[in-house]
Design a protein around this motif. Structure first.
Motif, PDB file in Angstrom:
ATOM      1  N   VAL A  58      -8.572  -2.636 -22.701  1.00  0.00           N
ATOM      2  CA  VAL A  58      -7.478  -3.421 -22.142  1.00  0.00           C
ATOM      3  C   VAL A  58      -6.409  -2.509 -21.542  1.00  0.00           C
ATOM      4  O   VAL A  58      -5.865  -2.790 -20.468  1.00  0.00           O
ATOM      5  N   ILE A  59      -6.113  -1.396 -22.199  1.00  0.00           N
ATOM      6  CA  ILE A  59      -5.104  -0.463 -21.672  1.00  0.00           C
ATOM      7  C   ILE A  59      -5.555   0.103 -20.328  1.00  0.00           C
ATOM      8  O   ILE A  59      -4.766   0.207 -19.377  1.00  0.00           O
ATOM      9  N   ILE A  60      -6.836   0.473 -20.221  1.00  0.00           N
ATOM     10  CA  ILE A  60      -7.347   1.022 -18.959  1.00  0.00           C
ATOM     11  C   ILE A  60      -7.251  -0.017 -17.842  1.00  0.00           C
ATOM     12  O   ILE A  60      -6.791   0.267 -16.733  1.00  0.00           O
ATOM     13  N   VAL A  61      -7.679  -1.254 -18.127  1.00  0.00           N
ATOM     14  CA  VAL A  61      -7.611  -2.318 -17.119  1.00  0.00           C
ATOM     15  C   VAL A  61      -6.163  -2.615 -16.759  1.00  0.00           C
ATOM     16  O   VAL A  61      -5.828  -2.812 -15.580  1.00  0.00           O
ATOM     17  N   PHE A  62      -5.293  -2.629 -17.753  1.00  0.00           N
ATOM     18  CA  PHE A  62      -3.887  -2.938 -17.519  1.00  0.00           C
ATOM     19  C   PHE A  62      -3.228  -1.870 -16.638  1.00  0.00           C
ATOM     20  O   PHE A  62      -2.460  -2.183 -15.733  1.00  0.00           O
ATOM     21  N   ILE A  63      -3.525  -0.603 -16.906  1.00  0.00           N
ATOM     22  CA  ILE A  63      -2.966   0.479 -16.081  1.00  0.00           C
ATOM     23  C   ILE A  63      -3.467   0.371 -14.644  1.00  0.00           C
ATOM     24  O   ILE A  63      -2.705   0.565 -13.682  1.00  0.00           O
ATOM     25  N   ALA A  64      -4.754   0.045 -14.479  1.00  0.00           N
ATOM     26  CA  ALA A  64      -5.304  -0.099 -13.125  1.00  0.00           C
ATOM     27  C   ALA A  64      -4.637  -1.249 -12.375  1.00  0.00           C
ATOM     28  O   ALA A  64      -4.262  -1.106 -11.196  1.00  0.00           O
ATOM     29  N   MET A  65      -4.456  -2.402 -13.039  1.00  0.00           N
ATOM     30  CA  MET A  65      -3.784  -3.534 -12.392  1.00  0.00           C
ATOM     31  C   MET A  65      -2.345  -3.190 -12.050  1.00  0.00           C
ATOM     32  O   MET A  65      -1.843  -3.543 -10.970  1.00  0.00           O
ATOM     33  N   THR A  66      -1.653  -2.516 -12.953  1.00  0.00           N
ATOM     34  CA  THR A  66      -0.265  -2.135 -12.698  1.00  0.00           C
ATOM     35  C   THR A  66      -0.166  -1.196 -11.498  1.00  0.00           C
ATOM     36  O   THR A  66       0.728  -1.327 -10.652  1.00  0.00           O
ATOM     37  N   ALA A  67      -1.090  -0.249 -11.399  1.00  0.00           N
ATOM     38  CA  ALA A  67      -1.079   0.678 -10.265  1.00  0.00           C
ATOM     39  C   ALA A  67      -1.305  -0.054  -8.947  1.00  0.00           C
ATOM     40  O   ALA A  67      -0.651   0.243  -7.936  1.00  0.00           O
ATOM     41  N   ILE A  68      -2.211  -1.041  -8.957  1.00  0.00           N
ATOM     42  CA  ILE A  68      -2.471  -1.806  -7.731  1.00  0.00           C
ATOM     43  C   ILE A  68      -1.241  -2.604  -7.318  1.00  0.00           C
ATOM     44  O   ILE A  68      -0.855  -2.622  -6.139  1.00  0.00           O
ATOM     45  N   VAL A  69      -0.586  -3.254  -8.287  1.00  0.00           N
ATOM     46  CA  VAL A  69       0.604  -4.053  -7.971  1.00  0.00           C
ATOM     47  C   VAL A  69       1.734  -3.161  -7.455  1.00  0.00           C
ATOM     48  O   VAL A  69       2.412  -3.491  -6.475  1.00  0.00           O
ATOM     49  N   VAL A  70       1.956  -2.030  -8.112  1.00  0.00           N
ATOM     50  CA  VAL A  70       3.016  -1.115  -7.665  1.00  0.00           C
ATOM     51  C   VAL A  70       2.727  -0.591  -6.267  1.00  0.00           C
ATOM     52  O   VAL A  70       3.628  -0.495  -5.416  1.00  0.00           O
ATOM     53  N   MET A  71       1.482  -0.256  -5.988  1.00  0.00           N
ATOM     54  CA  MET A  71       1.116   0.231  -4.664  1.00  0.00           C
ATOM     55  C   MET A  71       1.356  -0.837  -3.602  1.00  0.00           C
ATOM     56  O   MET A  71       1.833  -0.547  -2.495  1.00  0.00           O
ATOM     57  N   MET A  72       1.033  -2.106  -3.940  1.00  0.00           N
ATOM     58  CA  MET A  72       1.271  -3.189  -2.987  1.00  0.00           C
ATOM     59  C   MET A  72       2.755  -3.331  -2.693  1.00  0.00           C
ATOM     60  O   MET A  72       3.161  -3.491  -1.535  1.00  0.00           O
ATOM     61  N   PHE A  73       3.592  -3.288  -3.714  1.00  0.00           N
ATOM     62  CA  PHE A  73       5.028  -3.448  -3.502  1.00  0.00           C
ATOM     63  C   PHE A  73       5.626  -2.271  -2.746  1.00  0.00           C
ATOM     64  O   PHE A  73       6.535  -2.447  -1.935  1.00  0.00           O
ATOM     65  N   LEU A  74       5.126  -1.076  -2.996  1.00  0.00           N
ATOM     66  CA  LEU A  74       5.703   0.105  -2.355  1.00  0.00           C
ATOM     67  C   LEU A  74       5.195   0.309  -0.935  1.00  0.00           C
ATOM     68  O   LEU A  74       5.940   0.810  -0.071  1.00  0.00           O
ATOM     69  N   LEU A  75       3.928  -0.057  -0.680  1.00  0.00           N
ATOM     70  CA  LEU A  75       3.337   0.243   0.622  1.00  0.00           C
ATOM     71  C   LEU A  75       3.205  -0.970   1.525  1.00  0.00           C
ATOM     72  O   LEU A  75       3.598  -0.930   2.695  1.00  0.00           O
ATOM     73  N   PHE A  76       2.654  -2.074   0.988  1.00  0.00           N
ATOM     74  CA  PHE A  76       2.288  -3.184   1.851  1.00  0.00           C
ATOM     75  C   PHE A  76       3.411  -4.204   2.048  1.00  0.00           C
ATOM     76  O   PHE A  76       3.603  -4.701   3.157  1.00  0.00           O
ATOM     77  N   ILE A  77       4.144  -4.530   0.987  1.00  0.00           N
ATOM     78  CA  ILE A  77       5.151  -5.583   1.104  1.00  0.00           C
ATOM     79  C   ILE A  77       6.232  -5.235   2.122  1.00  0.00           C
ATOM     80  O   ILE A  77       6.565  -6.059   2.986  1.00  0.00           O
ATOM     81  N   PRO A  78       6.846  -4.024   2.091  1.00  0.00           N
ATOM     82  CA  PRO A  78       7.840  -3.700   3.133  1.00  0.00           C
ATOM     83  C   PRO A  78       7.248  -3.723   4.539  1.00  0.00           C
ATOM     84  O   PRO A  78       7.879  -4.221   5.482  1.00  0.00           O
TER      85      PRO A  78
END
Length: 366
Positions: A58-78
């Motif tokens: 669960v920790i591995i999956v959670f870290i992967a999901m968090t990284a994807i969400v952060v990348m979307m907010f930092l790169l794609f949303i703006p």
């Protein structure tokens, strides 16, 4: 199922619907967390089967999901926000281009009168609406900044989503097993069968079709970016989301991208490049993405998905949108079993028997 069990489950369903209606304002983070846990549970199960503990998986999956969400907010949303603003600025230019170049050709080719087309009022109304939209967004942001409670609520919801996702994902299998044990023993096999079919339907759509939509959005966005289109990310995401209905993403995407490319380059050759991007995307969907990610599993019909999402939003707002697909899957499975029950019932069989008897010739003993 006994009569008392029928009444119990009917009352339980009505109580749950009432609670959803009453608690809708606070349910959003819990439903989003449950959705993320449902989507990522198969990955955690595979890691657990490989020898890792449930918590580590669960920790591995959670870290992967968090990284994807952060990348979307930092790169794609703006970047997406900038392209939306650019699109709003270019809409009046598109109307002027149509009025000055396309309209004269239509009038001369089809012998149309100029009085049949009046774009000055349309342009003024459209520009006014775009200005009002900007004013509304400014007022909304101003209201949020002035209201400390609204900011606290938004922050609390954003914090709750990962917390709920983590704990639900960690205990997902345990909770499903406890729910199964709570079912009455006489109906548990049938309900378990229905639950597996509902999971198959949801899995075919949410774990398959949604991945196809995202993959197509990426393919379209990258292809249009290679062509040089300024609105590549926005058009690619729109076409990918519209792919929920077969060929709709292709049609909407190629039309929007063609108009945007012609406005930007003023060169008909670019339209051929845009068409090639969407043809390649459609070929990838038919030959690779859909067979690989969806396969031959039975999913929700696209029209049923659209109706379910619109009906859920109309009845329960954003919470209804989140609940639309699971409820639609359950209804689809129940209708399938109802249809099978009708086909094997005396009502259907008696009608078929009567038709057979009427079709048989009458033998005259005389």
């Amino acid at each position: 199922m006994t009569e008392s069990q029928r009444w119990f489950f009917l009352i339980f369903a009505l109580v749950m619907a009432g609670l959803v209606y009453l608690l809708a304002p606070i349910l959003s983070p819990f439903l989003v967390g449950a959705l993320l846990a449902y989507l990522s549970d198969p990955i955690a199960d595979r890691l657990e089967a490989a020898g890792l503990s449930r918590t580590t998986s669960v920790i591995i999956v959670f870290i992967a999901m968090t990284a994807i969400v952060v990348m979307m907010f930092l790169l794609f949303i703006p970047k997406l926000g900038m392209q939306i603003q650019l699109l709003l600025e270019r809409i009046p230019q598109a109307i002027s281009l149509f009025e000055n170049q396309v309209l004269p050709w239509l009038m001369s080719t089809f012998s149309l009168e100029a009085s049949a087309f009046e774009f000055s009022n349309l342009k003024s109304i459209l520009i006014g609406d775009l200005q009002k939209t900007s004013d509304i967004m400014a007022q909304l942001l101003g209201g949020l900044t002035r209201s400390s409670m609204a900011i606290v609520a938004w922050v609390a919801n954003l914090v709750l989503i990962p917390v709920v996702t983590f704990y639900l994902l960690r205990d997902w299998d345990v909770m499903m097993d406890k729910v199964k044990r709570l079912l009455p023993r006489n109906i548990e096999p049938k309900v378990s069968l229905w639950a597996r079919e509902c999971d198959e339907v949801l899995g075919a759509f949410m774990k398959g079709q949604l991945l196809v939509m995202v993959a197509l959005g990426v393919v379209y966005a990258v292809g249009l970016w290679i062509v040089g289109l300024d609105l590549a990310l926005l058009v690619g995401m729109i076409a990918g989301l519209a792919s929920i209905v077969p060929y709709m993403g292709f049609i909407i995407g190629i039309v929007v991208a063609g108009v945007a490319a012609f406005m930007q380059f003023q060169d008909p050759i670019v339209l051929g490049y845009v068409g090639a991007v969407f043809i390649v995307g459609q070929m990838l969907e038919g030959m690779l993405l859909t067979p690989l990610l969806v396969g031959d599993r039975i999913g929700l019909h696209p029209v049923a998905v659209i109706f379910a999402i619109m009906a859920g939003g109309q009845l329960f707002g954003f919470v209804g949108v989140l609940l639309a697909l699971p409820v639609a899957a359950v209804i689809m499975v129940l209708l399938r079993h109802l249809h099978e029950g009708y086909k094997s019932s005396s009502l259907y069989a008696s009608e078929h028997k009567n038709d057979t008897e009427q079709s048989e010739p009458v033998v005259n003993d005389n």
